[in-house]
Design an enzyme around this catalytic site. Structure first.
Site, PDB file in Angstrom:
ATOM      1  N   MET A  21       0.843  -1.204   0.000  1.00  0.00           N
ATOM      2  CA  MET A  21       0.000   0.000   0.000  1.00  0.00           C
ATOM      3  C   MET A  21       0.881   1.258   0.000  1.00  0.00           C
ATOM      4  SD  MET A  21      -3.396  -0.995   2.123  1.00  0.00           S
ATOM      5  CE  MET A  21      -2.756  -0.752   3.780  1.00  0.00           C
ATOM      6  N   LEU A  24       6.606   3.216   1.610  1.00  0.00           N
ATOM      7  CA  LEU A  24       7.497   2.058   1.724  1.00  0.00           C
ATOM      8  C   LEU A  24       8.552   2.233   2.808  1.00  0.00           C
ATOM      9  CD1 LEU A  24       7.994   1.307  -2.078  1.00  0.00           C
ATOM     10  CD2 LEU A  24       6.334   0.310  -0.483  1.00  0.00           C
ATOM     11  N   HIS A  28       9.095  -3.581   3.429  1.00  0.00           N
ATOM     12  CA  HIS A  28       8.714  -3.769   2.019  1.00  0.00           C
ATOM     13  C   HIS A  28       9.943  -4.094   1.170  1.00  0.00           C
ATOM     14  CE1 HIS A  28       5.546  -0.696   3.347  1.00  0.00           C
ATOM     15  NE2 HIS A  28       4.815  -1.734   2.999  1.00  0.00           N
ATOM     16  N   GLY A 138       4.654 -10.296   3.949  1.00  0.00           N
ATOM     17  CA  GLY A 138       5.423 -10.212   5.186  1.00  0.00           C
ATOM     18  C   GLY A 138       4.760 -10.983   6.315  1.00  0.00           C
ATOM     19  N   SER A 176       6.171  -0.458  10.265  1.00  0.00           N
ATOM     20  CA  SER A 176       4.817  -0.367   9.720  1.00  0.00           C
ATOM     21  C   SER A 176       4.630   1.047   9.198  1.00  0.00           C
ATOM     22  CB  SER A 176       3.780  -0.649  10.810  1.00  0.00           C
ATOM     23  OG  SER A 176       2.508  -0.201  10.412  1.00  0.00           O
ATOM     24  N   SER A 177       3.923   1.156   8.074  1.00  0.00           N
ATOM     25  CA  SER A 177       3.623   2.498   7.551  1.00  0.00           C
ATOM     26  C   SER A 177       2.844   3.299   8.583  1.00  0.00           C
ATOM     27  CB  SER A 177       2.810   2.386   6.259  1.00  0.00           C
ATOM     28  OG  SER A 177       3.488   1.559   5.332  1.00  0.00           O
TER      29      SER A 177
END
Ligand code: AMP
Length: 271
Positions: A21, A24, A28, A138, A176-177
């Site tokens: 999504m 990055l 990722h 992941g 995590s984003s």
């Protein structure tokens, strides 16, 4: 995308897909590296999938930075970025949804109704457009991994599902984003989540097998963090996501931010 994929395939070139999504980070990029090692062509999709977000979730404010993502993916040597507009993925009249039963129902499935239906639908569409030989996910999103494996088996999608280890910050927090939502105090408190998992892993390594005791260790560690509200901590089977099992899974709120993490207690603890 489909035209390019067909060209690559008819030239006999293997294709690896990394669905993301965007926004990055090194988690990722570790999946991109794995894809690079195993495939001649690497495609990264960037799509903030509206149908996997609930009505009161963070779809609108989810971090987006396509220019920076493109630079990172250029440096990583990917062959294509697939970034479809929402209207191309879900044009007016689109009404098909892919629903996985069983493994998609407990835990995240219960906490986020419709989430895995959105995930399964978009993954099916991405596979159709990219025609990958292998796709990379992941372990950070362990239940998503189990749902995608089930989906691929049940619908005979013929894509190899590869799983990358969770990449963590030095203090253990899983990348995590969504970590950008955390203020400094919340960011410090978030380390209690992975610390709880590691405590349970140490106890397991020392021979503790009582699931309620292991679960209680995690709960006690998180109770020491006033900024962290535990949603669930369970020990489940990594394929079915039903108890009992050795995969410790956590969902917790840190302030307004919902974070998930997990660790397989039967595998040697990282670090
Ligand atoms: P997202 O962009 O959050 O949907 O994540 C895209 C993919 O990257 C998913 O397969 C995630 O499980 C994976 N991923 C996210 N965070 C991490 C991490 N810290 N380590 C490894 N993989 C991750």
């Amino acid at each position: 995308m489909l035209e390019a994929s067909r060209r690559w395939r008819s030239a006999g070139r293997s294709i690896g897909l990394v669905p993301t999504m965007g926004a990055l980070h090194a988690g990722h990029l570790s999946l991109v590296d794995a894809a690079r090692r195993e495939n001649e062509i690497v495609v990264v999709s960037i799509f903030v999938n509206p149908i996997q977000f609930g009505p009161n979730e963070d779809f609108e404010r989810y971090p987006r930075d396509p220019e920076r993502d493109a630079v990172l993916l250029g440096e990583a040597g990917v062959d294509a970025i697939y970034e479809p507009p929402i209207a191309a993925m879900y044009p007016p009249g689109a009404s098909t949804r892919v629903r996985v039963g069983g493994v998609a129902e407990p835990l995240e499935g219960k906490a986020r109704p419709g989430h895995f239906e959105g995930v399964a639908t978009v993954v099916t569409k991405l596979f159709a457009a990219v025609q990958p030989d292998r796709a990379y996910f992941g372990q950070k999103d362990a239940q998503q991994v189990a749902v995608v494996k089930r989906l691929v088996r049940d619908l005979d999608l013929g894509v190899g599902v590869r799983v990358g280890e969770t990449v963590r910050e030095p203090d253990g927090v899983a990348l995590s984003s969504r970590n950008v939502y955390l203020d400094p105090a919340e960011r410090r408190a978030a380390a209690g989540i992975s610390a709880g998992l590691l405590q349970a892993a140490s106890a397991y390594a020392a021979g503790e097998r009582r699931l309620d005791v292991l679960r209680e260790l995690i709960r006690a560690r998180l109770a020491a963090e006033p900024l962290v509200q535990l949603e669930y901590a369970e020990l489940v089977d990594p394929d079915t996501f039903s108890a009992p099992g050795t995969l410790a899974v956590i969902a917790a709120r840190v302030g307004k931010t919902r974070l998930i993490d997990n660790l397989d207690l039967s595998k040697p603890a990282p670090g």
